[in-house]
Scaffold this active site. Structure first.
Site, PDB file in Angstrom:
ATOM      1  N   LYS A 108       0.984  -1.154   0.228  1.00  0.00           N
ATOM      2  CA  LYS A 108       0.107  -0.006   0.008  1.00  0.00           C
ATOM      3  C   LYS A 108       1.058   1.251  -0.118  1.00  0.00           C
ATOM      4  CE  LYS A 108      -2.106  -1.040   3.854  1.00  0.00           C
ATOM      5  NZ  LYS A 108      -1.583  -2.498   4.086  1.00  0.00           N
ATOM      6  N   ARG A 163      -9.833   1.059   8.421  1.00  0.00           N
ATOM      7  CA  ARG A 163      -9.428  -0.176   9.041  1.00  0.00           C
ATOM      8  C   ARG A 163     -10.535  -1.090   9.610  1.00  0.00           C
ATOM      9  NH1 ARG A 163      -3.781   0.368   8.749  1.00  0.00           N
ATOM     10  NH2 ARG A 163      -2.681  -1.213   9.196  1.00  0.00           N
ATOM     11  N   ARG A 191      11.079  -1.290  11.172  1.00  0.00           N
ATOM     12  CA  ARG A 191       9.925  -0.739  11.996  1.00  0.00           C
ATOM     13  C   ARG A 191       9.700  -1.624  13.215  1.00  0.00           C
ATOM     14  NH1 ARG A 191       4.869   0.244   8.187  1.00  0.00           N
ATOM     15  NH2 ARG A 191       3.927  -1.033   9.627  1.00  0.00           N
ATOM     16  N   ARG A 228      12.102  -6.202   5.433  1.00  0.00           N
ATOM     17  CA  ARG A 228      12.015  -4.702   5.841  1.00  0.00           C
ATOM     18  C   ARG A 228      12.611  -4.688   7.168  1.00  0.00           C
ATOM     19  NH1 ARG A 228       6.802  -1.426   5.314  1.00  0.00           N
ATOM     20  NH2 ARG A 228       6.043  -2.715   7.001  1.00  0.00           N
ATOM     21  N   ARG A 264      -0.919  -8.791  13.097  1.00  0.00           N
ATOM     22  CA  ARG A 264      -1.440  -7.795  12.235  1.00  0.00           C
ATOM     23  C   ARG A 264      -2.115  -8.245  11.355  1.00  0.00           C
ATOM     24  NH1 ARG A 264       4.235  -5.485  11.007  1.00  0.00           N
ATOM     25  NH2 ARG A 264       3.431  -4.291   9.225  1.00  0.00           N
TER      26      ARG A 264
END
Ligand code: AP5
Ligand code: MG
Length: 191
Positions: A14, A89, A134, A128, A146
């Site tokens: 996204k 969401r 993150r 990542r 998540r």
């Protein structure tokens, strides 16, 4: 104004695609995840409160993100429309967004849903975590949560939008450029 939702599970691309699409089509990119991370980086009271929720991979309260988005909509004027990334969401956030837009003579024109296989999502997020780090990518348990939270609380929005005739599935597997091409071709129909 033409308004798009870019939708999909964590790691579906996204954010990556939004940056490119916003530039190409002169859209204002609104990512609630980025806004919340900016609050944390700035050390605000809100950021401090939200960081423990985000580090577990849970959703922050609807009111928090709805307020953030409302403020941004009213302060962004010179654009062809909005590209909402990571918002809404929950169905409650979707209803709130529709009302916010309707009150200003706008609507959600299209919902672009990136379809990506589960193993590919995990692979991207683990990679990542190694590169930029993150906090919510670092722990495989949080990544799993998540994705579970997405399925339980966020995915029902697809049915809601399908009934409104704005649901557009997009193949989110392949190179960033290939996916960008698919999204661009789809969005051009509205712009
Ligand atoms: P948020 O920041 O929205 O994170 P997310 O949904 O978990 O999704 P990501 O940002 O991790 O993935 P993405 O789909 O943007 O993919 P990306 O392009 O980065 O939310 C974080 C947290 O904030 C939530 O858990 C919640 O706590 C809170 N929050 C945010 N909004 C909220 C809301 N509305 N309500 C309540 N709580 C909210 O790509 C991922 C990686 O893959 C990158 O490294 C990228 O380089 C790579 N990649 C992308 N495309 C490809 C490709 N085609 N091939 C290979 N690699 C690729
Ligand atoms: Mg993102």
């Amino acid at each position: 104004m033409v308004n798009f939702l870019i939708f999909g599970p964590p790691g579906s691309g996204k954010g990556t695609q939004s940056v490119k699409l916003a530039e190409k089509f002169n859209l204002t990119h609104l990512s609630t995840g980025d806004m919340l991370r900016a609050e944390i980086a700035a050390g605000t009271q809100l950021g401090i409160k939200m960081s423990s929720i985000m580090s577990k991979g849970e959703l922050v309260p609807d009111e928090v993100v709805i307020e953030m988005i409302a403020a941004k909509i009213d302060s962004s004027k010179d654009c062809a429309g909005f590209l909402f990334d990571g918002f809404p969401r929950t169905v409650a956030q979707t209803v709130a967004l529709e009302k916010m837009l309707n009150d200003r003579g706008m609507k959600i024109n299209s919902m672009l849903v990136l379809d990506v296989e589960h193993d590919e999502l995990v692979k991207r997020l683990v990679l990542r975590a190694e590169q930029s780090g993150r906090p919510d990518d670092k722990d495989p348990v949080v990544i799993k949560n998540r994705i579970d939270v997405y399925k339980a609380k966020t995915e029902p929005i697809i049915d809601y939008c399908r009934k409104r005739g704005i649901y557009q599935p997009i193949n989110g597997m392949g190179t960033i450029e290939d996916i960008f091409g698919r999204l661009s071709r789809n969005m051009k129909k509205y712009l």
